[in-house]
Design a protein around this motif. Structure first.
Motif: not given
Length: 260
Positions: A4-10
């Motif tokens: 997945k391209p991101f660690r954290r999404i808000l």
């Protein structure tokens, strides 16, 4: 190892933490991040733009793993998340919505959904606001936003989120298979024609008032959000906090700057 391209999404919104749109957005965000955090208003905060609670305390409830209800505005939610709850490792991306109803033209000035995304951009978090167009009397065509949300965001992330602005996305009020594609658009005036005030009285005879945005027939300027959505396209508009009318600035400068 996650691909997945991101660690954290808000995730945030203005319809409230229990609204259906944010649950759909949670499923969409799960395609892109190892961790999906939800920090959203405890109750519906539509129409508050990007106001911040400067003169009253903001309370936060833990609603589960990486899920918080904030007794405040959408902008409060983003500020609390980025500067407190996630301060050890801020989110890579903020997604706001999915709003029940469009945020087109002048509506973007009023929208808490867009306000949350603008606050994210202010805090240097790449941000996208998402809304599902609908007729006022109908329920949103949520399946359209859910199905098209993943490929749309894949294209946006691949292109790269532009700095110092947020993207405002509106899905058309159509079944999934009738969506024609994507158009990059300009804000324009949209469908807002004014405001109505309806006075009434409570059981004690005290007056109070209902305020509503008044919509009306609008023209469809080329490249505008309202035209793209009306034609069956997903509109994507880059918005920033710069709202100066360059034409008026130029005219006033020539007329006033020379005055002593």
């Amino acid at each position: 190892m996650s691909n997945k391209p991101f660690r954290r999404i808000l995730l945030a919104n203005d319809d409230g933490i229990d609204a259906p749109g944010i649950h759909i957005l949670e499923r969409i965000a799960g395609h892109f991040a190892e961790e999906v955090w939800i920090v959203a208003p405890a109750t519906d905060k539509s129409g508050v733009s990007n106001s911040i609670s400067l003169r009253e305390p903001v309370r936060v409830e833990n609603r589960g793993s990486r899920k918080y209800a904030v007794h405040g505005t959408p902008a409060d939610c983003v500020a609390v998340a980025v500067r407190y709850l996630m301060q050890d490792s801020p989110p890579d991306v903020l997604l706001s919505g999915i709003n029940s109803g469009s945020n087109i033209g002048f509506e973007t000035v009023l929208s808490g959904t867009v306000g949350a995304a603008m606050t994210g951009a202010l805090l240097a978090i790449p941000s996208v606001a998402l809304s599902q167009d609908k007729r006022q009397e109908d329920q949103p065509e949520w399946h359209t936003a859910e199905v098209h949300g993943v490929p749309l965001l894949q294209k946006i992330f691949a292109a790269g989120l532009p700095p110092e602005c947020c993207l405002n996305v509106n899905f058309p009020n159509l079944p999934v298979g009738e969506v024609k594609g994507i158009k990059v658009t300009r804000q324009g005036i949209g469908k807002v024609k004014g405001m109505t005030i309806t006075p009434t009285a409570d059981p004690y005879g005290e007056d109070y008032f209902w305020l509503r945005v008044e919509h009306g027939i609008t023209d469809l300027p080329q490249h505008s959000e309202v035209a793209a959505v009306a034609e069956g396209y997903i509109s994507v508009t880059p918005l920033t906090w710069e709202r100066t009318s360059l034409e008026a600035w130029s005219t006033l400068s020539s007329q006033l700057n020379s005055l002593s």
